[in-house]
Design an enzyme around this catalytic site. Structure first.
Site, PDB file in Angstrom:
ATOM      1  N   TYR A  34       0.844  -1.201   0.000  1.00  0.00           N
ATOM      2  CA  TYR A  34       0.000   0.000   0.000  1.00  0.00           C
ATOM      3  C   TYR A  34       0.880   1.252   0.000  1.00  0.00           C
ATOM      4  CZ  TYR A  34      -3.386   3.513   1.426  1.00  0.00           C
ATOM      5  OH  TYR A  34      -4.163   4.655   1.485  1.00  0.00           O
ATOM      6  N   LYS A 111     -25.513   3.592  20.776  1.00  0.00           N
ATOM      7  CA  LYS A 111     -25.281   5.043  20.843  1.00  0.00           C
ATOM      8  C   LYS A 111     -23.792   5.274  21.083  1.00  0.00           C
ATOM      9  CE  LYS A 111     -27.019   9.306  22.905  1.00  0.00           C
ATOM     10  NZ  LYS A 111     -25.699   9.893  23.237  1.00  0.00           N
TER      11      LYS A 111
END
Length: 674
Positions: A34, A111
């Site tokens: 990469y 949440k």
């Protein structure tokens, strides 16, 4: 293949690998491969700047630091949710929904305890990102958001304008690593991942945010001028197809199943990569949401179930004191093992002596323990009626439990610290500070190398650095013969540093760079400074009674004397070699903005202070001059509004005598304006 086509191909490949790594957690190439592709694209864009596009992976690394954030008015307000704290309240919510719109279906989501942001796209290209702020107006943090690899910079199949809402968070593992690094550098620790995420997102320098390892989950479409969706679940699935990292959801039309899923999420909260402080329950049907509408603060079609802090009884078996890398003595309660929020707790933080005294916590006490913010175990209160006979109030030790040096309470009274200059508990932090750029400036001796030296037991005090040999260094991980020799050369150069750098490197409390320079210039040698009395020290301008007290105590310590003697033996300079602090710019206040080519802002500020000027971070009517480099921002505009004189970098260099020209004329003009 021409350059334009090659750049397009590299961008597509890198964006695909980013998606697989950061969203799917399923990489198909190595980090090395990469990096090779990214370097190829960087080189291509450097040679052909016209090929750079907003969606290029090269734009994620962080650009020029900002002077301030611009405000953004949200096209669609980012509202908060109404909290509920029990199953009964959720059932009442369910009843209201059914009475208002009939049959309902819910989505239940974790949440995430992070920082809410809005991401704006135009014709599939990431345009801007902003914090929630007060819901109506936030701050433009686009450059920081670009550094989050899971945010797609280009979308396929999303024409027109799109605004999505998500939660930026710091993964638990990244949070631990960040605090470990901050502790090693003597910086304050973040209390929890949410604070760390918020602090990272509000960094003016995007490179700082890029280094933190932030991530994001998307949970709502705020606006799209494309075909409307019928349900929230359909919109989330559509976003997932566009390669966003989307919040997971549970779908049901049964409130009993909602409550059961909330319980499961609570039991499994430790398995999430992010901290959660509750569950979001919301209607799935978007038409029903329109019917219900919202109040001034909350939508009527959603609720946030907040998990109550789980509490258990335990017994304080002992109180132990740990010495942190900054020398702070932190007491911890050893408690009988108890299960809390999915983990077994055996210790609870006691913060400091005042905290212990306020709650009157004693060894042997039965106490109520909970996890503060679901992260750090703490003692809520003592069950006094179960206190055994014969217990005694706890007192912090008067000497360091690690090295035996005296301890001292901070001037603000919050912390007690070890005063030992060679305390083993502080060794790593002391080495990192000693070698830092503003101290002894030992290139190549960063936190990783310092930690390797400590683990290998090659260094026990900063003086030992100067006794290292090439073969010892070359044997460390990622340190070959050449790197070892470079470090030895840097150590040798540092021996000749000015006394002011050595003073700052000691890490004496209240003795920063400026105080170190003033003291070095005044006394000339370390021996003379070491013999100075409190009265002699406070006679010096800018040296107060607290600083003088810290100095005299530090020099009186046997550990400090041993360190100084050891540094003398290895040939470290103990004398002031710089020019005396001048008065050329005495009485003038400067502000620096933008990027200078010859100095960093810090270096330019130090040079101004050497010449007697004061350096401020903000522009006001009292500012004498603003030095404006490239890409100067709001400070330059403020100076122009107030009529404050502005110098270019060239004029600044002329003023301080480092470039030919009439510096005296510039100075005279500044003094007339001042």
């Amino acid at each position: 293949m021409d350059e334009k086509a090659l750049a397009r191909q590299l961008r597509q490949q890198l964006n695909e690998h980013n998606y697989r790594y950061y969203v799917l957690d399923d990489p198909t190439i190595s980090d090395f491969e990469y990096d090779r592709l990214l370097r190829q694209l960087e080189d291509l864009e450097a040679a052909h700047p016209e090929l750079v596009t907003p969606d290029s992976p090269t734009q994620r690394v962080g650009g020029q630091a900002l002077d301030s954030f611009q405000q953004v008015t949200h096209q669609v307000p980012l509202q908060s949710l109404q909290d509920v704290f029990s199953g009964e309240e959720l059932e009442q919510f369910d009843q209201r929904m059914r009475e208002s719109v009939g049959a309902v279906e819910y989505l239940v989501e974790p949440k995430v305890d992070g920082l809410s942001v809005a991401l704006e796209y135009q014709d599939g290209v990431f345009l801007r990102g902003a914090t929630r702020g007060d819901g109506q107006v936030g701050e433009d943090v686009t450059d920081n958001l670009r550094t989050i690899r899971s945010i797609p910079l280009r979308l396929e199949g999303a024409p027109g304008r799109l605004i999505v809402r998500g939660e930026v968070y710091l993964p638990k593992q990244a949070f631990q690593q960040l605090n470990q690094a901050r502790e090693a550098e003597g910086q304050p620790l973040f209390a929890n991942p949410r604070n760390a995420a918020a602090g990272s997102m509000r960094q003016l320098d995007p490179k700082v945010a890029a280094a933190r390892g932030l991530d994001i989950v998307i949970f709502n479409i705020q606006f799209w001028d494309g075909p409307p969706f019928q349900t929230d679940s359909a919109s989330l699935d559509w976003l997932k197809q566009r390669r966003f990292k989307v919040i997971e959801y549970f779908q049901t039309d049964n409130m009993a199943q909602v409550l059961a899923h909330i319980q499961r999420m609570g039991d499994q909260r430790e398995d999430y990569p992010f901290e959660i402080d509750g569950a979001v329950v919301k209607l799935n049907d978007l038409a029903q949401r329109e019917v219900l509408g919202q109040t001034a603060k909350f939508p009527r079609w959603a609720a946030a179930y907040k998990y109550p802090p789980e509490q258990q009884q335990s017994v304080v078996q002992d109180i132990v004191v740990q010495v942190g890398r900054t020398g702070v003595l932190t007491p911890k309660a050893v408690v009988a093992p108890v299960r809390l929020a999915g983990t077994t707790v055996t210790h609870a933080t006691l913060h400091n002596q005042d905290y212990i005294a306020q709650k009157d916590i004693r060894i042997g006490d039965t106490v109520i323990v909970q996890k503060a913010g679901e992260i750090i175990p703490e003692i809520v209160r003592v069950v006094v009626e179960k206190r055994p006979a014969g217990t005694r109030p706890y007192q912090m030790p008067e000497v360091c439990p690690v090295c035996g040096a005296p301890v001292a309470r901070d001037e603000d009274g919050a912390h007690i610290r070890c005063t030992g200059a060679e305390c083993p508990a502080q060794l790593l932090r002391n080495l990192v500070h000693f070698a830092s750029r503003d101290a002894m400036d030992i290139e190549g001796l960063g936190p990783a190398v310092a930690e390797a030296l400590v683990k290998a037991e090659l260094v026990h005090t900063p003086a030992d650095l100067y006794r290292l040999e090439q073969d010892q260094l070359a044997g460390l991980e990622r340190m070959g013969q050449k790197s070892a020799q470079n470090l030895l050369d840097a150590l040798e150069r540092s021996k000749g540093n000015d006394l002011s750098r050595l003073l700052f490197a000691f890490g004496i409390r209240q003795v920063g760079q400026k105080a170190a320079q003033v003291l070095a210039a005044h006394f000339g040698t370390l021996d003379r400074l070491a013999q100075a009395s409190v009265e002699e020290l406070t006679d010096i301008e800018d040296i107060g009674a607290i600083t003088a007290d810290y100095l005299t105590r530090w020099f009186a310590s046997p550990q400090s004397q041993h360190l100084i003697s050891a540094l003398k033996q290895v040939g470290v300079n103990m004398a002031y070699t710089g020019q005396p602090v001048g008065d050329l710019l005495m009485g003038l206040t400067f502000v620096l903005t933008g990027e200078l080519s010859t100095y960093s802002r810090k270096q330019a500020g130090e040079r101004l202070e050497q010449l007697g000027a004061k350096v401020s971070g903000s522009v006001s009517k009292k500012t004498s001059c603003v030095v404006a480099g490239q890409a100067a921002g709001s400070k330059l505009r403020r100076a122009q509004e107030l009529g404050v004189p502005v110098l270019t970098e060239g004029e600044f260099l002329t003023l301080i005598g480092e470039r030919e020209g009439d510096g005296q004329a510039i100075l005279a003009q500044l003094r007339r304006s001042d």
